[in-house]
Write an enzyme that holds these catalytic residues in place. Structure first.
Site, PDB file in Angstrom:
ATOM      1  N   GLU A  49       1.033  -1.238  -0.088  1.00 16.14           N
ATOM      2  CA  GLU A  49       0.004   0.059   0.042  1.00 16.14           C
ATOM      3  C   GLU A  49       0.799   1.252   0.124  1.00 16.14           C
ATOM      4  O   GLU A  49       1.616   1.422   1.022  1.00 16.14           O
ATOM      5  CB  GLU A  49      -0.624  -0.164   1.341  1.00 16.14           C
ATOM      6  N   ASP A  60      -5.591  10.225   8.733  1.00 13.93           N
ATOM      7  CA  ASP A  60      -4.316   9.588   9.230  1.00 13.93           C
ATOM      8  C   ASP A  60      -4.084  10.442  10.775  1.00 13.93           C
ATOM      9  O   ASP A  60      -4.014  11.560  10.719  1.00 13.93           O
ATOM     10  CB  ASP A  60      -3.315   9.872   8.220  1.00 13.93           C
ATOM     11  N   TYR A 175     -11.378  -3.334   3.136  1.00 10.20           N
ATOM     12  CA  TYR A 175     -10.442  -2.730   4.191  1.00 10.20           C
ATOM     13  C   TYR A 175     -11.266  -2.500   5.501  1.00 10.20           C
ATOM     14  O   TYR A 175     -12.104  -1.362   5.541  1.00 10.20           O
ATOM     15  CB  TYR A 175      -9.677  -1.759   3.691  1.00 10.20           C
TER      16      TYR A 175
END
Length: 263
Positions: A49, A60, A175
């Site tokens: 990734e 993030d 995911y």
């Protein structure tokens, strides 16, 4: 069949779980980042990734935010991310590469141009965290038509009403974000994740990979054991951010990969 599909088929035949590693493209510089990337398959990574640095990475935590800032400060661009992939592909035509990031840089480049360049460079999948299913016509459907998997995130707040929408047009794998919040913020707990993975697997035939909050080999083993594999990002990026030599970064990756593969 994409490289991602082929990888999961091979792992299933071998009775193994997938280990996915995240690094930020260009962190701390292109040469170091490429050297780490080239070493990942040998360290046991099944899928890479690759982060596209962006100024406002909303999903993030501090570790990956700082990695993106280091990359941008070093002059990293979308062109250089794609060049990294091209350089990697000269020595490895089998390992799947998923670009992860945000829609703004893709939109600014132009979707058609970006997808043509991504296919030419050797990209296999996209994770674009700020494009919900309601915006599938923007990038998801064109990406699928170009032969690139569009991988969607499911989270602890994705309820049964929302889940079918999230799975719509998703390919490659799902995911599952193991925690609420940002990357690197808390530890993933297999007991909490297991019922959620089972719920998603009941709704799709796609592999389910769990990410966020996985920091140790034992953690990777436990999480991979209740899913089809796991993703580690912040724990690897921290090693790079600390200025560790490439061989030490890859040794850490190998330890995490061995944990996942032991599940």
């Amino acid at each position: 069949m994409t490289r991602i599909d082929d990888t999961f088929a091979r792992l299933k035949a071998e009775g193994k779980k997938a280990f996915v590693a995240y690094i930020m493209g260009g962190d701390p510089d292109v040469a170091t980042s490429l050297a780490v990337m080239q070493g990942l398959p040998g360290a046991g990574v099944d899928i890479i990734e690759l982060g596209m640095p962006f100024t406002d990475p909303m999903a993030d935590g501090p570790t990956i935010q700082l990695a993106g800032q280091r990359a941008l400060d070093g002059g990293m661009t979308m062109d250089k991310v794609l060049d990294m992939v091209r350089a990697f592909r000269k020595g490895d035509t089998k390992t799947p590469i998923v670009l992860m990031g945000y829609y703004n840089p893709i939109y600014a480049r132009g979707v058609d141009r970006f997808l043509a360049e991504a296919v030419e460079a050797g990209i296999d999948g996209l994770i674009v965290v700020d494009l919900p299913p309601e915006e599938d016509s923007e990038l998801c459907i064109p990406a699928q038509a170009a032969g690139i998997n569009f991988i969607r995130l499911a989270t602890p707040t994705t309820d049964d009403k929302r889940l079918p929408k999230v799975l719509q047009n998703t390919s490659g794998f799902v995911y599952y974000v193991s925690i609420t919040g940002i990357t690197g913020a808390a530890a993933a707990q297999a007991a909490d994740v297991a019922p959620e993975v089972a719920r998603i697997k009941a709704a799709t035939d796609l592999p389910v990979i769990v990410g966020f909050g996985i920091t140790t080999a034992e953690n990777a083993r436990d999480i991979a054991g209740i899913a089809d594999g796991c993703v580690v990002g912040s724990a690897i990026v921290k090693e790079i951010g600390a200025g560790k030599p490439v061989d030490q970064v890859l040794a850490r990756v190998a330890d995490l990969a061995a944990g996942a593969h032991s599940a």
